[in-house]
Design an enzyme around this catalytic site. Structure first.
Site, short mmCIF file in Angstrom:
data_model
loop_
_atom_site.label_atom_id
_atom_site.label_comp_id
_atom_site.label_asym_id
_atom_site.label_seq_id
_atom_site.Cartn_x
_atom_site.Cartn_y
_atom_site.Cartn_z
N ASP A 67 -11.10 0.05 -4.91
CA ASP A 67 -10.87 -1.30 -4.40
C ASP A 67 -10.21 -1.22 -3.03
OD1 ASP A 67 -10.46 -4.35 -5.08
OD2 ASP A 67 -8.55 -3.67 -4.29
N TYR A 72 -6.87 -3.91 4.63
CA TYR A 72 -6.05 -2.73 4.33
C TYR A 72 -6.12 -1.66 5.43
CZ TYR A 72 -6.25 -4.66 -0.46
OH TYR A 72 -6.21 -5.47 -1.56
N LYS A 101 -13.44 -6.40 0.81
CA LYS A 101 -13.18 -7.85 0.89
C LYS A 101 -13.25 -8.36 2.32
CE LYS A 101 -9.82 -7.01 -2.79
NZ LYS A 101 -9.14 -5.76 -2.41
N HIS A 134 -11.45 -12.58 0.27
CA HIS A 134 -10.10 -12.10 -0.07
C HIS A 134 -9.18 -13.23 -0.52
CE1 HIS A 134 -7.34 -8.47 0.92
NE2 HIS A 134 -6.80 -9.19 -0.03
N1 LIG Z 1 -6.94 -9.12 -3.86
C1 LIG Z 1 -5.69 -9.15 -3.44
O1 LIG Z 1 -5.23 -10.12 -2.81
C2 LIG Z 1 -4.80 -7.98 -3.75
C3 LIG Z 1 -3.41 -8.11 -3.56
C4 LIG Z 1 -2.61 -7.02 -3.89
C5 LIG Z 1 -3.16 -5.84 -4.37
N2 LIG Z 1 -4.54 -5.73 -4.52
C6 LIG Z 1 -5.15 -4.48 -5.01
O2 LIG Z 1 -4.50 -4.07 -6.20
C7 LIG Z 1 -3.99 -2.75 -6.02
C8 LIG Z 1 -2.76 -2.51 -6.87
O3 LIG Z 1 -1.72 -3.40 -6.55
P1 LIG Z 1 -0.35 -2.90 -5.92
O4 LIG Z 1 -0.62 -1.72 -5.04
O5 LIG Z 1 0.32 -4.09 -5.37
O6 LIG Z 1 0.54 -2.51 -7.19
P2 LIG Z 1 0.49 -1.56 -8.46
O7 LIG Z 1 -0.75 -0.78 -8.53
O8 LIG Z 1 0.85 -2.43 -9.62
O9 LIG Z 1 1.74 -0.60 -8.20
C9 LIG Z 1 1.70 0.42 -7.24
C10 LIG Z 1 3.03 1.16 -7.28
O10 LIG Z 1 3.16 1.81 -8.55
C11 LIG Z 1 3.42 3.20 -8.37
N3 LIG Z 1 2.79 3.86 -9.50
C12 LIG Z 1 1.45 4.08 -9.69
N4 LIG Z 1 1.23 4.66 -10.88
C13 LIG Z 1 2.43 4.80 -11.47
C14 LIG Z 1 2.84 5.35 -12.70
N5 LIG Z 1 1.96 5.84 -13.58
N6 LIG Z 1 4.18 5.36 -12.99
C15 LIG Z 1 5.07 4.85 -12.11
N7 LIG Z 1 4.75 4.31 -10.92
C16 LIG Z 1 3.43 4.30 -10.59
C17 LIG Z 1 2.83 3.53 -7.02
O11 LIG Z 1 3.46 4.62 -6.41
P3 LIG Z 1 2.66 6.00 -6.04
O12 LIG Z 1 1.53 5.66 -5.13
O13 LIG Z 1 3.72 6.81 -5.39
O14 LIG Z 1 2.21 6.57 -7.36
C18 LIG Z 1 3.12 2.24 -6.25
O15 LIG Z 1 4.45 2.25 -5.77
C19 LIG Z 1 -3.76 -2.65 -4.51
O16 LIG Z 1 -3.57 -1.31 -4.10
C20 LIG Z 1 -5.02 -3.32 -4.01
O17 LIG Z 1 -6.14 -2.45 -4.12
C21 LIG Z 1 -5.34 -6.79 -4.24
#
Ligand SMILES: NC(=O)c1ccc[n+]([C@@H]2O[C@H](COP(=O)([O-])OP(=O)(O)OC[C@H]3O[C@@H](n4cnc5c(N)ncnc54)[C@H](OP(=O)(O)O)[C@@H]3O)[C@@H](O)[C@H]2O)c1
Length: 325
Positions: A67, A72, A101, A134
């Protein structure tokens, strides 16, 4: 009667689409198949610098769905990672599912296909599997509000699908009324709505609406406040939450795996982001257990309708999506 040979063949046919270590796939409303776990890629400049290697690591441990987004600023690095894994013979293009997106400053109908072509050029691909609007709110290039109706944007998305540049099209951060307007006025029903979902923001009504309309929900920020977030008053559950720890102990899983499985068992596609190979591996290792309906109800009780992202900048936009479900 079915012979043992025929039975074995049937079994192979049933599992053909999914190899060991990969996420299963489900069918979208347009007939295309989508893996039910995606690699999240949004992050800091430091994360972006690691993204080529992260794509290599992720594909090695079984991820097939990535994704990203024009916003990004990492499509080039992701494209390099994709070229690496195809070049190494780990996968073929058709084994991968790539989502990107359209950003808010390209919402005019005639801007959509050129914006997708720019993403494709950065990714080094000739099609994406899924292209999403998006957010429903348009912006000018300088960041100020613009007022282009997302119905117009959707016409451009339909064109992208018809040209074969995007196999499937969908939306992100849309509420139920906005999706209903698209369904009532346009030819193609969105295949996906990508929204924030986690234990502190369970989105029960919006998910039910999407699923009733045959729209698949992708769950972003799946860990919610489980992991470190720069907020003083982060709501539970945190990574050591006793309720999640107890559920995890029952299945021999970590609390992060329990939360991802909770999202899968609610019929959504979680998008965990990690640039760490051990955590990438951990986040895909949850297809060997399933939560009970009671455990899902227990986790739903954490809901506080709390978003990770501060959306106050957008609240006066006419297409602000977060005032209703
Ligand atoms: N459509 C939209 O508007 C939108 C908005 C926000 C996000 N997104 C998408 O959703 C994805 C995920 O959301 P997000 O990045 O906000 O949050 P997330 O995936 O919920 O959390 C990411 C955080 O969790 C840590 N992490 C990952 N696996 C872990 C584990 N097993 N144990 C402990 N910590 C862990 C990561 O650190 P490390 O990298 O150090 O492991 C990072 O700090 C984004 O990357 C993006 O692709 C889309």
């Amino acid at each position: 009667m079915m012979s043992r040979f025929t039975f074995t063949l049937c079994l192979f046919a049933a599992f053909d689409a999914v190899k060991a270590g990969e996420a299963p796939k489900i069918r979208l409303n347009d007939g295309n198949m989508i893996p039910i776990l995606a690699l999240g890629t949004y992050g800091s400049d430091e994360d972006r610098a690691k993204m080529r290697q992260t794509v290599n690591d992720a594909v090695e441990v079984g991820y097939r769905h990535i994704d990203t987004a024009a916003l990004y600023n990492n499509e080039v690095e992701i494209g390099q990672g994709i070229a690496d894994v195809i070049g190494k013979g780990l996968v073929r293009r058709e084994d991968l599912f790539i989502t990107t997106k359209l950003w808010n400053d390209k919402h005019a109908c005639e801007q959509v296909v050129p914006a997708l072509n720019e993403s494709l050029s950065r990714l080094g691909l000739d099609y994406v599997d899924l292209y999403l609007i998006h957010t429903p709110g348009s912006q000018k290039a300088d960041g100020s509000f613009d007022y282009i109706d997302y119905l117009e944007t959707w016409l451009g998305m339909q064109e992208a699908k018809k040209l074969g540049l995007a196999r499937s099209i969908g939306v992100s951060n849309f509420n139920s009324q906005q999706i209903k307007r698209i369904i009532d006025n346009c030819e193609i029903v969105p295949a996906v709505n990508e929204i924030e979902v986690h234990p502190a923001l369970t989105q029960e009504r919006l998910i039910a609406f999407c699923q009733n309309m045959g729209i698949t929900v992708m769950a972003y920020s799946p860990f919610g406040f489980l992991v470190s977030r720069e907020v003083d008053d982060a709501p539970p559950p945190r990574i050591d939450d006793p309720t999640l720890v107890a559920i995890g102990q029952k299945y021999g899983k970590t609390t992060s795996q329990v939360v991802l499985r909770y999202l899968i068992d609610r019929g959504t596609i979680p998008i965990p982001k990690s640039t760490n190979k051990r955590r990438l591996q951990q986040n895909i290792d949850m297809f060997d257990f399933k939560l009970t309906p009671e455990e899902i109800v227990t986790i739903n009780k954490f809901n506080q309708n709390r978003r990770i992202f501060d959306t106050s900048y957008w609240k006066d936009h006419p297409h602000y999506p977060f005032n209703i479900d």
